[in-house]
Design a protein around this motif. Structure first.
Motif, mmCIF file in Angstrom:
data_model
loop_
_atom_site.group_PDB
_atom_site.id
_atom_site.type_symbol
_atom_site.label_atom_id
_atom_site.label_comp_id
_atom_site.label_asym_id
_atom_site.label_seq_id
_atom_site.Cartn_x
_atom_site.Cartn_y
_atom_site.Cartn_z
ATOM 1 N N UNK A 1 0.835 -1.200 0.000
ATOM 2 C CA UNK A 1 0.000 0.000 0.000
ATOM 3 C C UNK A 1 0.882 1.267 0.000
ATOM 4 N N UNK A 2 1.867 1.260 0.898
ATOM 5 C CA UNK A 2 2.753 2.445 0.971
ATOM 6 C C UNK A 2 3.512 2.649 -0.339
ATOM 7 N N UNK A 3 3.993 1.561 -0.887
ATOM 8 C CA UNK A 3 4.726 1.654 -2.153
ATOM 9 C C UNK A 3 3.806 2.181 -3.259
ATOM 10 N N UNK A 4 2.589 1.656 -3.312
ATOM 11 C CA UNK A 4 1.675 2.085 -4.366
ATOM 12 C C UNK A 4 1.327 3.565 -4.255
ATOM 13 N N UNK A 5 1.219 4.059 -3.014
ATOM 14 C CA UNK A 5 0.968 5.492 -2.823
ATOM 15 C C UNK A 5 2.095 6.313 -3.463
#
Ligand code: 5AD
Ligand code: SF4
Length: 519
Positions: free
Chosen positions: A435-439
């Motif tokens: 999730x953090x990476x995709x943000x």
């Protein structure tokens, strides 16, 4: 009961007897029976796979459909459902070509099909789950229509555990064949049509190169051209070296001839395909000729756009950078999977480069091609990945300034070394990291899109946008999706579009000569 009905009844009875017989046979017996010398009844074995011999590759230029099979499909229809990468998409084009030469017509309607092939992907577990779901959905249709032939092919069929599961639990499947057996399709279809038993043909040999296979290409604007097959990189998480065999390159003249042929047919873009295209030519023993040389030769061909995928940083050499820097039809976009920003994880992945070496390659590419767009693939949650190691991926993402990334949670694949590792990272933590990476990926993509505001870009128009038939869609040289209003007559052409609005993953604009705004 008329003759036709009697035949149908007999067919149903024999199908039922077949299913009953298979049910009563153990899967070990079935594997021993069907796989004999052609399949090794074992999970993909990395040790064996590494012992590859060059002399095994043979080139065949003599593919033809035997006469008695050329009309076997007349009045019948086929449907191929494709999962996974462009390599599979392209294999589907070849299978469609073979079936068409056998007289079959294509259909999109499942109920109309006489042959359904599932061209499968094994790269992650969820890809496999989708296929097993579809196999289950097709069972009622097969029961209703016993003459229907259902086949499973592609990467999953190279896995022994998958074949075993189909033999045990999905007896309504008629045919299983491997990635090295596509050219055998006419024979396999014939056996499935006239035989009573489930046909399994999965060659575990490393694969030959079969030229002159027929193809029915999906579109008339962009085309894929295989330049090599297989992969010898053995990244520890990856099943591909086992499902696709060893690296083997097509001869340059065959590739160049295919591209020339595509030009003559009016194609505007070719994508050169391979699991690891940078290893192109390394298996030639008689000539020194690599991807840089091939790109240089294709650069001289009169086709407006040339792309290539997928690259491995390890084999990305200076010659290739020098050739790509010439520009012209060689586009300013490089997809360069990094997988992780941590040198320790990269080592565990057997990627054979460090974070610093990757950054050095990026520096060289940027120096030679200052406008190049870089995109990547990233895996999060590799076994025992620490928070600090994940943070290194985040900082690398920013440092390189990737404009897009395909991101995945690590998925253990049976038979690969990483799958044997104990893993202390909870699933929830992996999801959080993704999730953090995709943000971050979204943020960087949106920022890169903003730089196009007010710019004029060249778009190869592919057709109507998926969301709105009044809007046209296509890609820029740097692979940005552009939506704009314009006349349908420009489909298939390269037009100039002025960008009026930018989104996270696409651009909106107006055609330079034809200023119709997209809302
Ligand atoms: N789990 C998650 N992602 C994987 N990939 C390959 N194998 C796995 C795996 N076992 C990803 C890599 C590769 C892309 C095609 O798929 O990022 O570049
Ligand atoms: Fe898999 Fe690509 Fe590594 Fe080959 S280079 S093993 S295809 S991830």
């Amino acid at each position: 009961m008329n003759e036709e009905q009697r035949k149908q009844q007999a067919q149903i009875r024999s199908e039922e007897a077949n299913i009953e017989r298979i049910k009563n046979t153990s899967s070990e017996e079935l594997i021993a029976k069907y796989f004999h010398a052609e399949y090794e009844p074992q999970a993909p074995d990395i040790k064996k796979a590494r012992k590859r011999r060059k002399e095994d590759i043979q080139f065949h230029y003599d593919f033809s459909i035997p006469e008695d099979m050329q009309r076997i499909g007349e009045g019948k229809k086929f449907l191929i459902r494709t999962y996974g990468c462009q390599m599979n998409e392209h294999d589907t084009e070849v299978m469609a070509g073979i079936l068409s030469e056998m007289g079959y017509e294509s259909t999109n309607v499942t109920e109309e099909a006489d042959i359904i092939l599932l061209n499968t992907c094994a790269i992650r577990e969820n890809a496999e789950n989708k296929v097993f779901g579809e196999i289950g959905h097709l069972k009622p249709l097969k029961l209703e229509k016993p003459d229907l032939i259902i086949g499973v092919c592609g990467c999953m069929s190279q896995e022994e555990s998958v074949v075993d599961r189909i033999l045990k639990k999905h007896q309504h499947i008629d045919l299983i064949f491997g990635t090295h057996n596509i050219h055998r399709l006419p024979h396999l279809v014939k056996e499935a049509l006239f035989g009573k038993e489930m046909i399994v043909e999965v060659w575990s040999k490393e694969g030959d190169i079969i030229e002159n296979l027929p193809k029915v290409r999906k579109g008339k604007i962009k085309a894929w051209v295989n330049i090599m097959y297989g992969c010898d990189k053995f990244c520890t998480y990856c099943i591909v070296p086992m499902t696709r065999g060893k690296e083997r390159s097509r001869r340059p003249q065959d590739i160049i001839q295919e591209v020339r042929h595509l030009v003559a047919q009016g194609y505007k873009e070719v994508t050169l395909l391979g699991q690891n295209v940078n290893a192109y030519g390394k298996d030639f023993e008689d000539i020194e000729y690599g991807l840089g040389d091939l790109m240089d030769d294709i650069h001289k061909i009169d086709i407006p756009r040339v792309r290539f995928t997928t690259s491995h940083p390890r084999d990305f050499d200076d010659r290739l950078i020098e050739v790509l820097a010439q520009g012209g039809n060689l586009l300013d976009h490089i997809h360069l999977p990094v997988q992780s920003g941590s040198s320790e994880i990269l080592k565990k992945m057997n990627r054979k480069y460090t974070r610093e070496e990757y950054l050095e390659l990026v520096r060289k590419i940027r120096e030679a091609m200052p406008n190049a767009t870089l995109t990547t693939d990233i895996i999060v949650g590799f076994p025992n990945e620490t928070e600090e190691q994940f943070e290194e991926t985040m900082t690398l993402m920013e440092e390189v300034g990737f404009e897009a990334a395909y991101t995945y949670i690590y998925s253990p694949r049976e038979g690969t070394p990483a799958a044997r590792k104990k893993d202390d990272v909870p699933e929830e933590v992996k999801k959080q990291r993704l999730y953090r990476l995709n943000e971050l990926v979204n943020k960087q993509s949106a920022e890169s899109m903003k730089t196009y505001q007010g710019e004029v870009v060249k778009v190869l128009v592919e057709g109507e946008s998926k969301k709105d038939p009044d809007v046209l869609a296509g890609y820029t040289e740097r692979n940005k999706l552009v939506n704009f209003k314009g006349p349908k007559s420009v489909i298939g052409q390269i037009v100039e579009v002025e960008i009026t609005d930018t989104k996270t993953w696409s651009l909106n604009g107006v055609m330079a000569e034809n200023r119709v705004e997209v809302e």
